[in-house]
Design a protein around this motif. Structure first.
Motif, PDB file in Angstrom:
ATOM      1  N   SER A  34      -4.349   6.015  -5.690  1.00 13.80           N
ATOM      2  CA  SER A  34      -3.817   5.582  -4.385  1.00 13.80           C
ATOM      3  C   SER A  34      -2.907   4.371  -4.509  1.00 13.80           C
ATOM      4  N   GLY A 108       0.805   8.884   2.304  1.00  8.56           N
ATOM      5  CA  GLY A 108      -0.384   8.068   2.105  1.00  8.56           C
ATOM      6  C   GLY A 108      -0.813   7.359   3.376  1.00  8.56           C
ATOM      7  N   ILE A 109       0.161   6.899   4.148  1.00  3.93           N
ATOM      8  CA  ILE A 109      -0.163   6.219   5.404  1.00  3.93           C
ATOM      9  C   ILE A 109      -0.785   7.195   6.393  1.00  3.93           C
ATOM     10  N   GLU A 112      -4.398   7.752   5.355  1.00  2.01           N
ATOM     11  CA  GLU A 112      -5.229   6.614   5.761  1.00  2.01           C
ATOM     12  C   GLU A 112      -5.525   6.667   7.256  1.00  2.01           C
ATOM     13  N   ARG A 116      -9.139   7.158   9.180  1.00  2.00           N
ATOM     14  CA  ARG A 116      -9.613   6.094  10.074  1.00  2.00           C
ATOM     15  C   ARG A 116      -9.538   6.480  11.549  1.00  2.00           C
ATOM     16  N   HIS A 121      -1.890   3.144  13.420  1.00  2.00           N
ATOM     17  CA  HIS A 121      -1.560   2.827  12.024  1.00  2.00           C
ATOM     18  C   HIS A 121      -0.413   3.692  11.511  1.00  2.00           C
TER      19      HIS A 121
END
Length: 494
Positions: A34, A108-109, A112, A116, A121
């Motif tokens: 990551s 990747g964002i 995440e 979550r 985000h």
């Protein structure tokens, strides 16, 4: 060397570099640490810059002006190169590189944010992705692609010759019959119960390998890995598949695997003489999806194949609460409103796609802001499916596609179902004894039919030509809807 030979030698190197870029994407989704995300973004931007430069190299235009194709395959290759050259020349190299960098990091964002359940985000990144893709669409439209419409110009990347208006017309014809069928099913008595229990990951993955083999996946040219969002990657002699395991929901792994094998089987079956040429990959995402969906649904969820699968699962997992093969068939094909597109039954699946298609068009027409996307999604979902989204991972964060800039891609899933309906009708007419093989866990007769009719040609024919040549008729939604009504009418006693 002739202009044609020079061009094809240059194209071979470009195709090789594109395969390397694809392998970087596979690595990012499966085994990359990551902490490497931002570095990978720079790597992807660099290789995209090289690819864009090659695809817009003035020598390509010069070779195209002088090249004489030796045969029909060469003529088609020239047409595809010219199309790619024109589309890439319309997009600034800096935009192509920046889009590759941003979407690589955005993946990747998104992951995440999904983990979550935090839309906030992801929103700033998604706004940047949408802006970049919209800029690309505008550049292509200004150059005359997509009839001057930015969304149609983007759609043309995935389904050449398709238009949003044409797809909307198909969806408008499909929706009433799908909704009516759904309402009849949900109002029926005796709904099958879902599976319950624990199905260990290692055993699921063993079954996944057996399923891939049953459908003809060539392990000498492929491998199976885990990913958050299952996908198939590569072409020719390196075609990799991924799946997902949820230990309480084995069908997730089973049907994700079969689906991705459909994509991979297409790429593995393409004529080897087309390797590393414009003909050496599937012709469109709609045709690609027709292969994955016919493997997954018409074959993999058929009464005959689930009879074999029922026995395999008993052997691997022991008693899992469904004693008869017929009850298992009904459980596999259980219809219910659910949040997740990739887990949707055949009746609901296209409704998921129609919703995403409408939201995409609204984003690119200016009628919907990215900041309002979650509310728009949740409102539309409640209206279409009758249930409220309980968390973002079950809503707008469930799919990876928008994070990587794949706008115009979603409608090809439903087109793939339409194509699969046409192919399935023709396949069954040609192979009247197919169920005998499927009941033994042998899907190779169907795979061989698809190889001969569709897969081996790669990009040689247009999407519409592929279906017409395979079935003897132009693609239409009728065979798919007839199949769904017959199958689920029988299961639910309608």
């Amino acid at each position: 060397m002739s202009a044609f030979q020079d061009l094809m030698a240059f194209q071979r190197e470009t195709e090789a570099l594109a395969q390397i870029a694809g392998r970087l994407g596979w690595d990012q989704e499966t085994v990359m640490p990551s902490g490497a995300a931002h570095q990978r973004g720079e790597e992807m931007a660099a290789i995209e810059g090289v690819l864009h430069a090659r695809r817009t190299d003035p020598r390509v235009g010069e070779w195209l002006s002088r090249a004489e194709a030796p045969d029909a395959a060469g003529t088609r290759a020239l047409a595809l190169i010219a199309r790619t050259y024109g589309r890439n020349a319309a997009v600034p190299g800096s935009l192509a590189s920046e889009t590759a960098r941003v979407t690589s990091v955005a993946q990747g964002i998104w992951a995440e944010a999904r983990a979550r359940n935090d839309v906030a985000h992801f929103l700033p990144t998604l706004e940047r992705v949408v802006a970049l893709v919209h800029e690309k669409g505008q550049a292509l439209a200004a150059a005359g692609y997509g009839g001057g419409d930015p969304y149609d110009a983007l759609l043309d990347d995935y389904e050449p010759e398709a238009t949003a208006a044409g797809i909307a017309a198909i969806f408008d014809r499909m929706r009433p019959r799908l909704v009516a069928l759904r309402e009849r099913i949900l109002g029926a008595d005796g709904h099958p119960t879902p599976l319950a229990g624990h199905f260990a990951e290692a055993r699921q993955l063993g079954l996944a390998r057996d399923l891939a083999t049953a459908f003809g996946y060539d392990w000498n040219r492929g491998r199976l890995d885990l990913a958050v969002h299952p996908f198939s990657s590569g072409s020719g002699n390196d075609v990799r598949i991924t799946t997902r395991v949820v230990e309480a929901e084995p069908f997730n792994c089973v049907y994700s695997t079969i689906h991705e094998v459909g994509h991979a089987a297409y790429e593995q079956a393409i004529d080897q003489t087309y390797l590393m040429t414009p003909l050496g990959a599937g012709v469109s995402m709609g045709v690609h999806e027709s292969q994955s969906r016919i493997y997954e649904n018409q074959l993999g969820r058929s009464r005959a194949f689930t009879r074999w699968l029922h026995g395999q699962m008993h052997a691997i997992f022991g008693d899992f609460g469904v004693s008869s093969a017929e009850d298992f068939y009904r459980t596999v094909n259980r219809v219910q409103s659910g949040f997740i597109r990739t887990e949707a039954d055949e009746v609901h699946y296209n409704l998921h796609i129609m919703m995403r298609f409408d939201l995409e068009r609204a984003l690119f027409s200016g009628g919907l802001a990215v900041a309002d996307l979650e509310d728009a999604w949740n409102t539309r979902f409640a209206s279409d499916f009758g249930i409220a989204v309980d968390k973002p991972a079950h809503g707008m964060l469930q799919d990876v596609h928008w994070s990587v800039g794949l706008f115009g891609y979603f409608p090809t899933y439903a087109l793939g179902n339409v194509y699969a309906g046409c192919l399935h009708r023709a396949l069954r007419a040609d192979l009247p004894g197919l169920d005998e093989s499927l009941a033994q866990g042998d899907a190779l007769p169907a795979t061989e039919w698809l190889r001969e009719k569709v897969q081996r040609y790669g990009g040689l024919h247009t999407p519409a030509e592929v279906i017409a040549r395979s079935t003897g008729a132009a693609p239409t939604e009728g065979p798919l809807l007839d199949y769904l009504e017959a199958k689920f009418g029988a299961i639910y006693g309608l």
